[in-house]
Design an enzyme around this catalytic site. Structure first.
Site, PDB file in Angstrom:
ATOM      1  N   CYS A 198      77.744  90.759 -49.137  1.00 55.65           N
ATOM      2  CA  CYS A 198      78.437  89.701 -49.858  1.00 55.65           C
ATOM      3  C   CYS A 198      79.931  89.970 -49.735  1.00 55.65           C
ATOM      4  O   CYS A 198      80.444  90.939 -50.302  1.00 55.65           O
ATOM      5  CB  CYS A 198      78.038  89.657 -51.329  1.00 55.65           C
ATOM      6  SG  CYS A 198      78.999  88.449 -52.287  1.00 55.65           S
ATOM      7  N   MET A 248      81.294  81.612 -48.847  1.00 59.05           N
ATOM      8  CA  MET A 248      80.899  83.006 -48.907  1.00 59.05           C
ATOM      9  C   MET A 248      81.939  83.834 -48.138  1.00 59.05           C
ATOM     10  O   MET A 248      82.416  83.401 -47.087  1.00 59.05           O
ATOM     11  CB  MET A 248      79.524  83.199 -48.265  1.00 59.05           C
ATOM     12  CG  MET A 248      78.434  82.320 -48.866  1.00 59.05           C
ATOM     13  SD  MET A 248      78.439  80.624 -48.217  1.00 59.05           S
ATOM     14  CE  MET A 248      77.621  80.864 -46.653  1.00 59.05           C
TER      15      MET A 248
END
Length: 396
Positions: free
Chosen positions: A104, A318
């Site tokens: 992430c 993201m």
């Protein structure tokens, strides 16, 4: 029937970039969860509140979106030249699994601050005032991230005037360097372009044959042109997330792209691989109104990008996909580069549903093969709550 009491586990709830998640020091996890396996997965799912057939995660720390159903485990690193090891777990919302297949990028911004505040960094490495450099080993994908964390009076500085579209309030800027970001995915041979091409013809039953750039950088990502699938690149979440047929189409695209990239061996495997690869669509600049009401002008950006995460259109972008965007934009001939106007470039500003984001990348070509030494972007991070999370004693 006897009932086991709840146990409590030291944890910190943090925002990193446009995501938030529950952070743990490895040493604070129950012994059974200090190793990869079913016990760890069950514990993290129970912390977040999954699997939840209602899709709300009411009985846990999750926020019922891909951006808020996340967990992080950090430990001192034994790897030379690194300070900490960082492991990211994307918790499925309505299904019983934790996806460990990728990083992430947003929460990467919080790893350095968490490590410093959690005593995982040698105090001599942290200045009284200035910037602390934290070298992070991203264990999911085997890559190095360098975080530059602002320090004031010996403590991590969290407040500031750095604004990030998709985050309501300003905070202190944390600059991240993703070194050698081409992802070494199993089955993809570690190649940045696993098919060997900058652009492929991707045959997708029920959709047609689409031009696609499939890249392993930051996170495996499949890029297609917005207009080829009936979009403009100015869409906000509701335009896609309320359309069941659109979501099904994107998942089909993602499955066939993953197969071509060598990430799965058959299409059925995609159901247990929600986090990777990502699928995104790109378009040339255009005016639109972001989800906050902010007006984005075509002249403000080099291109438009919308990306899917865990089966839904992401509310912003993201961080790992931003690395993929920056990398692809730096390589002439990719769909991302062409949408941005083509040619050589070392930075790109793109429009996403919440506003704009700038990401840089240093690309070079040797013997016909492209490589990227690093991608750079700025995020921010903040502790939201710290203390203990509680889970039933029989949860894992």
């Amino acid at each position: 029937m006897s009932q086991l009491p709840q146990i409590k586990i030291a944890a910190t709830y943090m925002r990193g970039g446009t995501s938030k998640g529950v952070f743990f020091r490895l040493q604070d996890l129950p012994e059974a969860a200090q190793q990869p396996g079913p016990a760890r997965d069950k514990l993290l799912m129970r912390v977040i509140g999954s699997p939840d057939p209602y899709g709300k995660q009411i009985d846990g720390m999750g926020g019922a979106t891909s951006s808020t159903s996340k967990t992080v485990i950090v430990a001192k690193s034994t790897r030379p030249g690194h300070d900490v090891d960082y492991l990211f777990g994307q918790v499925a919302i309505d299904k019983a699994f934790v996806d460990w297949s990728g990083n992430c990028g947003n929460l990467s911004a919080a790893v350095g601050p968490f490590a410093i505040s959690g005593g995982l960094i040698d105090p001599e490495r942290v200045p009284d005032n200035g910037v602390a450099t934290v070298r992070i080993w991203q264990a999911n994908i085997g890559k190095t991230i360098v975080a530059h964390v602002p320090i004031t009076n010996g403590l991590v500085q969290e407040t500031g005037d750095f604004e990030l579209d998709g985050v309501t309030f300003p905070a202190a800027e944390v600059q991240l360097e993703f070194l050698d970001p081409a992802a070494e995915e199993e089955g993809a041979g570690g190649a940045m372009f696993p098919t060997g091409n900058l652009v492929d013809d991707l045959d997708v039953p029920g959709v047609g044959t689409l031009k696609a750039t499939m890249i392993n950088a930051g996170i495996p990502t499949i890029f297609v042109n917005a207009e080829a699938i009936g979009y403009t690149g100015t869409e906000l979440q509701d335009a896609i997330n309320s359309d069941a047929s659109a979501l099904e189409k994107f998942e089909t695209l993602r499955a066939h792209g993953a197969l071509r990239m060598g990430l799965i061996k058959d299409l059925d495997e995609i159901a247990t691989r929600q986090h990777t690869p990502k699928i995104a669509f790109v378009a040339k600049p255009a005016d639109y109104t972001a989800s906050s009401g902010k007006r984005v002008q075509a002249g403000d950006v080099d291109l438009l990008v919308r990306a899917m995460s865990m089966g839904k259109l992401h509310h912003a972008m993201m961080g790992t996909a931003a690395v993929a965007i920056g990398t692809a934009a730096a390589i002439p001939g990719t769909l991302v580069n062409l949408a941005a106007g083509g040619g050589e470039r070392n930075a790109v500003r793109f429009g996403h549903p919440s506003g704009t984001l700038r990401v840089g990348a240093e690309a070079n070509q040797q013997d016909g093969q492209w490589s990227v030494t690093k991608a750079i972007m700025s995020r921010s991070a903040r502790v939201l709550m710290e203390g203990w999370v509680r889970v039933p004693g029989d949860a894992f």
